[in-house]
Write an enzyme that holds these catalytic residues in place. Structure first.
Site, PDB file in Angstrom:
ATOM      1  N   SER A   1      42.184  37.508  35.857  1.00 25.83           N
ATOM      2  CA  SER A   1      40.859  36.920  35.696  1.00 25.83           C
ATOM      3  C   SER A   1      39.967  37.752  34.782  1.00 25.83           C
ATOM      4  O   SER A   1      39.316  37.219  33.885  1.00 25.83           O
ATOM      5  CB  SER A   1      40.200  36.748  37.060  1.00 25.83           C
ATOM      6  OG  SER A   1      40.938  35.844  37.858  1.00 25.83           O
ATOM      7  N   ALA A   2      39.903  39.065  34.997  1.00 26.96           N
ATOM      8  CA  ALA A   2      39.076  39.929  34.151  1.00 26.96           C
ATOM      9  C   ALA A   2      39.815  40.348  32.888  1.00 26.96           C
ATOM     10  O   ALA A   2      39.223  40.419  31.805  1.00 26.96           O
ATOM     11  CB  ALA A   2      38.622  41.153  34.932  1.00 26.96           C
TER      12      ALA A   2
ATOM     13  N   GLU B   1      51.192  42.588  30.950  1.00 22.00           N
ATOM     14  CA  GLU B   1      51.177  41.743  32.136  1.00 22.00           C
ATOM     15  C   GLU B   1      52.531  41.822  32.834  1.00 22.00           C
ATOM     16  O   GLU B   1      53.567  41.564  32.220  1.00 22.00           O
ATOM     17  CB  GLU B   1      50.865  40.289  31.760  1.00 22.00           C
ATOM     18  CG  GLU B   1      51.097  39.270  32.857  1.00 22.00           C
ATOM     19  CD  GLU B   1      50.352  39.582  34.150  1.00 22.00           C
ATOM     20  OE1 GLU B   1      50.990  39.511  35.220  1.00 22.00           O
ATOM     21  OE2 GLU B   1      49.145  39.912  34.088  1.00 22.00           O
ATOM     22  N   ALA B   2      52.507  42.191  34.114  1.00 24.75           N
ATOM     23  CA  ALA B   2      53.755  42.345  34.866  1.00 24.75           C
ATOM     24  C   ALA B   2      54.463  41.022  35.080  1.00 24.75           C
ATOM     25  O   ALA B   2      55.686  40.974  35.222  1.00 24.75           O
ATOM     26  CB  ALA B   2      53.480  43.010  36.216  1.00 24.75           C
TER      27      ALA B   2
ATOM     28  N   HIS C   1      40.502  36.897  49.292  1.00 21.02           N
ATOM     29  CA  HIS C   1      39.391  37.468  48.527  1.00 21.02           C
ATOM     30  C   HIS C   1      39.370  38.991  48.613  1.00 21.02           C
ATOM     31  O   HIS C   1      38.315  39.597  48.748  1.00 21.02           O
ATOM     32  CB  HIS C   1      38.065  36.894  49.040  1.00 21.02           C
ATOM     33  CG  HIS C   1      37.929  35.416  48.843  1.00 21.02           C
ATOM     34  ND1 HIS C   1      36.978  34.661  49.501  1.00 21.02           N
ATOM     35  CD2 HIS C   1      38.635  34.553  48.068  1.00 21.02           C
ATOM     36  CE1 HIS C   1      37.097  33.392  49.134  1.00 21.02           C
ATOM     37  NE2 HIS C   1      38.096  33.303  48.266  1.00 21.02           N
TER      38      HIS C   1
END
Length: 538
Positions: free
Chosen positions: A13-14, A34-35, A473
């Site tokens: 997201s970030a 990115e994994a 969350h």
């Protein structure tokens, strides 16, 4: 050498926001590691398909917590995105900015993060397709869809029931007021999921100064003295190194970012030494302050057909698939959580203390370790659920092994405070109050869960311990703040005790916001990009 100006760990997201904003001028060369792999699979792009990737190891870290003594020693399953877009590619797409008081809390801990600082960033992010409002953004990268004309009739009945229970309808909880019953705005565009990857990363990939490497698992941060100089990562079976001239930015999320710091020698010294890791920086707060929203559902059998009758039978599946194929409409274009809202149940609170959820579909959760079908129940059913907005329980995480491919220990420590236990009790009672309204009673046949035998406070508390689940969350494990004793990063997101190293994701939240965390995580990416570019100018 494989050298870039910025190396970003995580295309979630970030991280997707940072990839876009840092390459926008064309002045900086950026690498994103990115994994996970590609997000271009149907079950990610079709909004309701997140039920199919909920347990899919191809796109999901599939974390499991340690048994929680406050939840009858149950381990809790934590799905987190291991894919382009991160958890924005597998979440329920509900878009919530949060309450201004959340950011007043943030600003107290980390000056510069108040509502007046972040509200313009939310407007910059948004491409809102609902009624025109000076408080909402239009033309931003992130599509936010108004579902008013798309929801199931039961969801509209829920709004009527909430009003009868004293909770008025709020047409825009992201506007001037948060409180009230609402239809949930979702991050979709044209019937497809609008993840951070689709909204931010995909447009940036056309730029020659951005390089993206998927299935590239970061194993440790490299240092030259106290300055981060690069990242070691595993890619295609080999250990490789990427060097950063300016900065390394961790955007792996609330679990992976503190894990990578600890693997790199930054964390609680005793924990690191126990695993044979040289302590580069004894930072006791790394992995601490873990917060999450814990939710509970009430399940009802309905006299009116629910989405169960559309999504379970073969003929129903064919009908909704045809409708989606023809015009990108219908249940497949939406989230299961169509309604909800925010309400205050405590007399002394300045902002909502419960978030509500209404789903015109029901499904039975399977225990951890059992692969569930995530299939709707065979009867017409509906769910009315909630979570406390501002839990006071905090947990922690720590590495289990020096092996970067071994998941860390996750200790959520749910319901460890009297406040949180009282809020779960109040929430369950409020769900029943909504269910007992004339509007809901016109369709409810009976309550299946908690069940008619669960009446007194002790029985409700036992039900909560036995059945409550994460609302996905997790945050605050690399907490941001101006106090070195209680934070990992400073208000500019720089890791204390280092140079050239920042964290930008949900792990930096000073405290958990009052709603879903994806919009604030994207906002952190926006704010971080501004800070980084400001510092680059000197």
């Amino acid at each position: 050498m494989d050298t870039f100006d910025y190396v970003i760990v995580g295309a979630g997201s970030a991280g997707s926001v940072l990839a876009n904003r840092l390459t926008q001028s064309g002045k900086h060369r950026v690498l994103v590691l990115e994994a996970g792999g590609s997000d271009m699979t149907p079950w990610i792009q079709i909004p309701i398909g997140y039920g199919k990737v909920f347990y899919d190891a191809k796109v999901n870290w599939k974390y499991i917590t340690e048994p929680d003594p406050n939840l009858d020693d149950r381990p809790i399953y934590w799905p987190r995105g291991k894919v382009l877009g991160g958890s924005s590619s597998i979440n329920a797409m509900v878009y919530v900015r949060g309450h201004p008081n959340d950011y007043a809390e943030w600003n107290t801990a980390a000056p510069g993060w108040g509502w007046s600082d972040v509200e313009p960033l939310f407007r910059r992010m948004e491409d809102w397709d609902g009624p025109a409002s000076t408080e909402r953004g239009v033309g931003g990268p992130l599509s936010v869809h108004d579902v008013t004309h798309d929801v199931h009739p039961l969801t509209k009945l829920y709004l009527e029931a909430a009003a009868q229970a004293g909770i008025p309808t709020n047409p825009d909880y992201n506007g001037s007021e948060m409180e009230g019953a609402s239809l949930y705005q979702i991050t979709t565009k044209g019937g497809y999921r609008a993840s951070a990857a689709r909204s931010y990363l995909r447009p940036a990939q056309r730029r020659p100064n951005l390089e993206l490497r998927t299935k590239a698992h970061a194993t440790r941060i490299l240092f030259n003295g106290t300055r981060a100089s690069g990242v070691e990562y595993r890619h295609k079976g080999q250990i490789k190194t990427a060097h950063a001239r300016a900065e390394v930015i961790l955007s792996g999320g609330a679990i992976n970012s503190p894990q990578l710091l600890q693997l790199s020698g930054i964390g609680p010294g005793g924990v690191l030494q126990a695993h044979g890791i040289d302590v580069r920086l004894d930072a006791p707060q790394v992995g601490q302050n873990l917060q999450d929203h814990l939710g509970s559902d009430n399940l009802y059998v309905s006299r009116m057909a629910s989405l169960n009758q559309e999504l379970r039978p073969l003929l129903g599946k064919l009908k909704v698939a045809l409708k989606y194929a023809m015009n990108r409409k219908g249940p497949l274009s939406l989230s299961l959580n169509q309604g909800g809202g925010f309400v205050s149940v405590s007399p002394d609170t300045a902002c909502p203390d419960l978030q509500l959820y209404f789903s015109p579909v029901s499904y039975t959760r399977a225990p951890v370790g059992v692969r569930p079908l995530m299939s709707p129940d065979p009867f017409p059913g509906l769910l009315i659920g909630f979570n406390p907005c501002k839990p006071t329980s905090t947990g922690h995480l720590q590495i289990r092994s020096p092996d970067p491919f071994v998941a860390p220990e996750l200790h959520p420590n749910y319901l460890s405070t009297e406040h949180d236990r009282a809020m779960m009790l109040a929430g369950t009672k409020l769900m029943r109050k909504i269910a007992e309204t004339p509007a809901m009673q016109s369709v409810i046949e009976r309550e299946l869960l908690p069940g008619p035998e669960v009446v007194n406070d002790e029985a409700i508390a036992a039900y909560t311990r036995k059945t409550s689940w994460t609302v996905f969350h997790q945050c605050s494990t690399c907490r941001m703040g101006s106090d070195p004793e209680t934070s990992v990063v400073d208000p500019r997101l720089r890791v204390r005790g280092t140079q050239g190293l920042r964290v930008a994701d949900a792990s930096v939240f000073p405290s958990i916001p009052s709603g879903n965390t994806n919009a604030p995580a994207i906002m952190v990416g926006e704010k971080a990009s501004d800070l980084i570019l400001e510092d680059a100018l000197g």
